[in-house]
Design a protein around this motif. Structure first.
Motif, PDB file in Angstrom:
ATOM      1  N   UNK A   1      -5.304 -14.924  -1.097  1.00 16.37           N
ATOM      2  CA  UNK A   1      -5.218 -14.197   0.296  1.00 16.37           C
ATOM      3  C   UNK A   1      -4.829 -12.809  -0.002  1.00 16.37           C
ATOM      4  N   UNK A   2      -3.188 -12.670  -0.587  1.00 19.05           N
ATOM      5  CA  UNK A   2      -3.010 -11.478  -0.714  1.00 19.05           C
ATOM      6  C   UNK A   2      -3.124 -10.650  -2.052  1.00 19.05           C
ATOM      7  N   UNK A   3      -4.217 -11.693  -3.017  1.00 21.60           N
ATOM      8  CA  UNK A   3      -4.840 -10.818  -4.061  1.00 21.60           C
ATOM      9  C   UNK A   3      -6.425 -10.443  -2.735  1.00 21.60           C
ATOM     10  N   UNK A   4      -7.031 -10.759  -2.642  1.00 16.74           N
ATOM     11  CA  UNK A   4      -8.530 -10.884  -1.927  1.00 16.74           C
ATOM     12  C   UNK A   4      -8.254  -9.403  -0.614  1.00 16.74           C
ATOM     13  N   UNK A   5      -6.843  -9.391  -0.231  1.00 16.66           N
ATOM     14  CA  UNK A   5      -6.297  -7.785   0.382  1.00 16.66           C
ATOM     15  C   UNK A   5      -5.528  -7.226   0.300  1.00 16.66           C
ATOM     16  N   UNK A   6      -5.408  -7.177  -1.180  1.00 19.39           N
ATOM     17  CA  UNK A   6      -5.274  -6.309  -2.116  1.00 19.39           C
ATOM     18  C   UNK A   6      -3.004  -5.935  -1.671  1.00 19.39           C
ATOM     19  N   UNK A   7      -2.762  -7.446  -1.430  1.00 19.82           N
ATOM     20  CA  UNK A   7      -1.280  -7.112  -1.218  1.00 19.82           C
ATOM     21  C   UNK A   7      -0.685  -6.772  -3.374  1.00 19.82           C
ATOM     22  N   UNK A   8      -1.381  -7.702  -3.433  1.00 22.10           N
ATOM     23  CA  UNK A   8      -1.001  -7.739  -4.869  1.00 22.10           C
ATOM     24  C   UNK A   8      -2.214  -8.250  -5.797  1.00 22.10           C
ATOM     25  N   UNK A   9      -2.095  -7.006  -7.297  1.00 18.81           N
ATOM     26  CA  UNK A   9      -3.284  -7.719  -7.916  1.00 18.81           C
ATOM     27  C   UNK A   9      -3.162  -8.312  -9.291  1.00 18.81           C
ATOM     28  N   UNK A  10      -3.499  -8.668  -9.855  1.00 14.88           N
ATOM     29  CA  UNK A  10      -3.397  -9.549 -11.319  1.00 14.88           C
ATOM     30  C   UNK A  10      -4.251  -8.381 -12.569  1.00 14.88           C
ATOM     31  N   UNK A  11      -2.942  -9.136 -13.439  1.00 20.56           N
ATOM     32  CA  UNK A  11      -3.354  -7.688 -14.628  1.00 20.56           C
ATOM     33  C   UNK A  11      -2.776  -8.929 -15.772  1.00 20.56           C
ATOM     34  N   UNK A  12      -3.699  -9.662 -16.539  1.00 19.32           N
ATOM     35  CA  UNK A  12      -3.398 -10.342 -17.735  1.00 19.32           C
ATOM     36  C   UNK A  12      -2.699 -11.496 -16.769  1.00 19.32           C
ATOM     37  N   UNK A  13      -3.000 -12.074 -16.276  1.00 17.20           N
ATOM     38  CA  UNK A  13      -2.726 -12.931 -15.456  1.00 17.20           C
ATOM     39  C   UNK A  13      -0.517 -13.113 -14.928  1.00 17.20           C
ATOM     40  N   UNK A  14      -0.405 -11.536 -14.878  1.00 18.51           N
ATOM     41  CA  UNK A  14       0.528 -10.975 -14.162  1.00 18.51           C
ATOM     42  C   UNK A  14       0.602 -10.355 -12.555  1.00 18.51           C
ATOM     43  N   UNK A  15       1.168 -10.835 -11.753  1.00 21.14           N
ATOM     44  CA  UNK A  15       0.766 -10.835 -10.639  1.00 21.14           C
ATOM     45  C   UNK A  15       2.177  -9.124  -9.749  1.00 21.14           C
ATOM     46  N   UNK A  16       0.715  -7.766  -9.416  1.00 20.57           N
ATOM     47  CA  UNK A  16       1.062  -6.355  -9.530  1.00 20.57           C
ATOM     48  C   UNK A  16       1.460  -7.119  -7.977  1.00 20.57           C
ATOM     49  N   UNK A  17       2.715  -5.781  -7.814  1.00 23.07           N
ATOM     50  CA  UNK A  17       2.512  -5.523  -6.348  1.00 23.07           C
ATOM     51  C   UNK A  17       1.761  -4.218  -6.404  1.00 23.07           C
ATOM     52  N   UNK A  18       0.956  -4.005  -4.628  1.00 21.84           N
ATOM     53  CA  UNK A  18       0.032  -2.506  -4.949  1.00 21.84           C
ATOM     54  C   UNK A  18       0.656  -2.047  -3.809  1.00 21.84           C
ATOM     55  N   UNK A  19       1.810  -0.533  -4.042  1.00 24.31           N
ATOM     56  CA  UNK A  19       2.311  -0.247  -3.024  1.00 24.31           C
ATOM     57  C   UNK A  19       1.259   0.924  -2.279  1.00 24.31           C
ATOM     58  N   UNK A  20       1.040   1.227  -1.053  1.00 22.36           N
ATOM     59  CA  UNK A  20       0.230   1.636  -0.419  1.00 22.36           C
ATOM     60  C   UNK A  20       0.448   3.110   0.020  1.00 22.36           C
ATOM     61  N   UNK A  21      -0.707   3.923   0.174  1.00 18.14           N
ATOM     62  CA  UNK A  21      -0.552   5.013  -0.505  1.00 18.14           C
ATOM     63  C   UNK A  21       0.581   5.490   1.783  1.00 18.14           C
ATOM     64  N   UNK A  22       1.157   6.203   1.957  1.00 17.38           N
ATOM     65  CA  UNK A  22       1.207   6.933   3.439  1.00 17.38           C
ATOM     66  C   UNK A  22       1.141   7.304   3.849  1.00 17.38           C
TER      67      UNK A  22
END
Length: 87
Positions: A66-87
């Protein structure tokens, strides 16, 4: 609590709690970048073993999905990274 100014879709509180746990306990900078990340397997282990939230393995996997689907995280080569929203 869901922030109405946040552009990402709202999630249940327990999934946001899982996100907070990942952000505070397991994320490090990836390859010298300023983007916090964690291997997916490590994120799963953290969520299954934390005392702050009681999750079954299926729940931890669902939370990560769910965190991946909703954009809280994204995945690159097996690493989960935090998506930092633009405010």
């Amino acid at each position: 609590m869901n922030d109405f100014t946040d552009p990402r879709s709202p999630l249940p509180e327990w999934i946001l709690d899982a996100y907070d746990i990942l952000c505070t306990h397991s994320l490090t900078s990836a390859d010298g970048e300023d983007v916090p990340s964690v291997p997916r397997e490590r994120a799963f282990e953290v969520l299954c073993s934390t005392d702050e939230l009681t999750l079954e393995p299926e729940d931890a996997d669902y939370a990560l999905t769910r965190l991946l689907e909703r954009g809280y995280l994204y995945e690159v080569d097996g690493e989960l990274r935090v998506t930092i929203p633009d405010h």
